[in-house]
Design a protein around this motif. Sequence first.
Motif, short mmCIF file in Angstrom:
data_model
loop_
_atom_site.label_atom_id
_atom_site.label_comp_id
_atom_site.label_asym_id
_atom_site.label_seq_id
_atom_site.Cartn_x
_atom_site.Cartn_y
_atom_site.Cartn_z
N THR A 4 0.82 -1.21 0.00
CA THR A 4 0.00 0.00 0.00
C THR A 4 0.85 1.26 0.00
OG1 THR A 4 -1.65 -1.24 1.21
CG2 THR A 4 -1.90 1.13 1.18
N GLY A 5 1.87 1.28 0.83
CA GLY A 5 2.67 2.49 0.96
C GLY A 5 3.59 2.71 -0.23
N TYR A 6 4.20 1.64 -0.74
CA TYR A 6 5.14 1.80 -1.84
C TYR A 6 4.49 1.59 -3.20
CZ TYR A 6 9.11 2.24 1.29
OH TYR A 6 9.98 2.70 2.24
N ALA A 7 3.72 0.51 -3.33
CA ALA A 7 3.16 0.23 -4.66
C ALA A 7 1.78 0.84 -4.85
CB ALA A 7 3.10 -1.27 -4.90
N GLY A 8 1.21 1.40 -3.78
CA GLY A 8 -0.04 2.14 -3.91
C GLY A 8 -1.29 1.28 -4.12
N LYS A 13 -8.75 -0.16 -9.17
CA LYS A 13 -7.83 0.64 -8.36
C LYS A 13 -8.52 1.17 -7.12
CE LYS A 13 -5.57 2.39 -12.49
NZ LYS A 13 -5.47 3.55 -13.36
N GLY A 14 -7.72 1.62 -6.19
CA GLY A 14 -8.21 2.38 -5.04
C GLY A 14 -9.17 1.62 -4.16
N PHE A 15 -10.26 2.29 -3.80
CA PHE A 15 -11.20 1.69 -2.86
C PHE A 15 -11.83 0.43 -3.42
CE2 PHE A 15 -11.32 6.14 -1.34
CZ PHE A 15 -10.84 5.88 -0.08
N TYR A 16 -11.99 0.40 -4.73
CA TYR A 16 -12.61 -0.79 -5.33
C TYR A 16 -11.71 -2.00 -5.16
CZ TYR A 16 -15.60 2.78 -7.20
OH TYR A 16 -16.46 3.83 -7.30
N ALA A 73 6.71 4.32 -8.86
CA ALA A 73 6.26 4.95 -10.10
C ALA A 73 4.81 4.59 -10.37
CB ALA A 73 7.14 4.50 -11.26
N ILE A 74 4.47 3.32 -10.17
CA ILE A 74 3.08 2.89 -10.36
C ILE A 74 2.17 3.60 -9.38
CG2 ILE A 74 1.53 0.91 -9.98
CD1 ILE A 74 2.79 0.33 -12.49
N ARG A 75 2.66 3.77 -8.16
CA ARG A 75 1.86 4.43 -7.12
C ARG A 75 1.61 5.90 -7.49
NH1 ARG A 75 5.33 5.74 -2.05
NH2 ARG A 75 6.16 7.18 -3.58
#
Lengths: 369, 275
Positions: free
Chosen positions: A70-74, A139-142, A225-227
């Motif tokens: 979560t923190g690095y790859a988002g 992505k994200g919440f989904y 970068a992806i994050r």
Amino acid sequence: MFYREAGQFKASYAADQQIFPIRQDRIAYYTLLAVAFAAVPMVANEYWMATILIPFLVMSIASLGLNILTGYAGQLSLGTGGFMATGAFAAYKLSTWDIGATFGLAEPMHLHMVFVFLGAGVITAAVGVLFGMPSLRIKGFYLAVATLAAQFFLLWLFNKVPWFTNYSTSGVISAPPRELFPGVVITGPMAHPVTKYLFLLSLVVLLALGAKNIMRCHLGRAWMAIRDMDIAAEIIGIRPMRTKLAAFALSSFYCGIAGAAWAFLYTGSVEPLAFSIEVSFKVLFMIIIGGLGSIMGSFLGAAFITLLPVLLTNGPRLLGLNIPVDIISHLEFMIFGALIIFFLIVEPHGLARLWQIAKEKLRLWPFPY
Amino acid sequence: MSAPPLSSTASAAAPSGKRPIGDVILSVQNISLRFGGVRALTNISFDVRQHEVLAIIGPNGAGKSSMLNVINGFYHPQEGKVFHKGKERLKMKPHDAARAGIARTFQNIALFKGMSALDNIMTGRNTMMKSSLLDQMLYWGRAQKEEIAHREFCERIIDFLEIEAIRKTPVGRLPYGLQKRVELGRALAAQPEILLLDEPMAGMNVEEKEDMCRFILDVNDEFGTTMVLIEHDMGVVMDISDRVVVLDYGRKLADGTPHEVRSNPDVIAAYLGGH
């Protein structure tokens, strides 16, 4: 006054790229290691070891794992508890696997504990990759909601399929007694907390170092970068699928080891419910409070969440205040919640950021700039 | 590590001078791109020759950015073909295009905000890094050697773009002009054959534009990188480009040297609104 980098020149890129480029940081780090390995086992009593330090270290591994994802790859995940459960049950199956019987040897033989932990990590990594597949599309919440599927499905699986608990009627697995070296028991009821602590501490140091190293290499940069901007990352040649799945794999590897350590080194026996959704949230809070995208933050967050309640429970007694137990437990919740809100308002980037700001201030102190 | 010769003193760049324009390196033929009912591009063909600076100009909404997106595989046109180095390019993903030597910058800066300028530029070389996961975790031998070799190359780009002082600054904190420069650096780090620049000078003041023009021309001279750029500032376009393609409402109006394009009646009509 003493925290200065003046005069520390870097003559090579290797020197510039080390983890702690400032000498004072390096000294602090080695001192901390020495204290953790040598002084703490001498000073701390068994209660401290078994109920405070060991869970703190276990949760540090878990929050390192989630921070990678979560923190690095988002990639937001709420499946940490499920992955920890996978680690715990994989470790149980591996440690109770009688290799001797499988390969027709005369005597029963078991996997060495180090391989059990590694194997639990690898199995969880594979499961993590499987549940990470949706991240290629959403992505994200989904995505967080999709990882909830992992959380619920995995727990359901371990609850319903008796094979995972070796057909135990209660559905509880207990760590079998095993030795690290001949004569040194690290799991099971006979294991001494100090042995467990030292083994766990070595594991934590190695895993943290590994994570830190990856973050300064190309895989770590690909994750960040992806994050930060996934489209730009793809356009400079980063393959999103591979990169995201690698993040899921490594993150789950860490979570799996954390789960195995929880079952084998902390509680000793565990049921699937111990890894409920609450655990997932707890680990998520740890990395949010500690600092997303920071190795240091993973530890600070784990310390905050696991140590603060202990402090709040024992604090009034140590101060000589005589408050009834029920009031203390209510107060604990209230103060804890207030502190979380306070820290998030003061520094939304977490304790790691506060630490960084403090260091920057310290470099200039006592001058304003 | 096969790094191309890159003079260590950036200010004394352009020792080799402009390279002669070579063969067609990329050719788009009869490209049509639609989004539902909207025709973004209609039947567009042009060639990009090696070592040239090609400008794509046109009013807003003319389909310039869409054209770049087609070239680097971000959009897939419904009709038409893209030939890269003489071979027809089938449907590909942007990361494949990057690996084939096509880099780009964006109209709105698309840097990785949480990372330092140096890390952003290093990310541009990610496709060339091969060390395994375990190597990286241990940071011994191969991974470290690789990091340092690529760091050396990136430092030369940093030197070239004159951004030494900000290499460790998180790019989110940098002013706009410097961010644009870091983004160019990230694209250059990949040592591309073709560099697509989407409005590299948008929102810059005159001095920043001059700097950027100098960097673009220096890159073109020194590395022989083929450039395809979109720009609205006609002065800049006429000065630095070898050839200009004019788009309007998704159609190609003209294609030729800056001088030819400037005197083309269709172009004048589109820009000035005359008849």
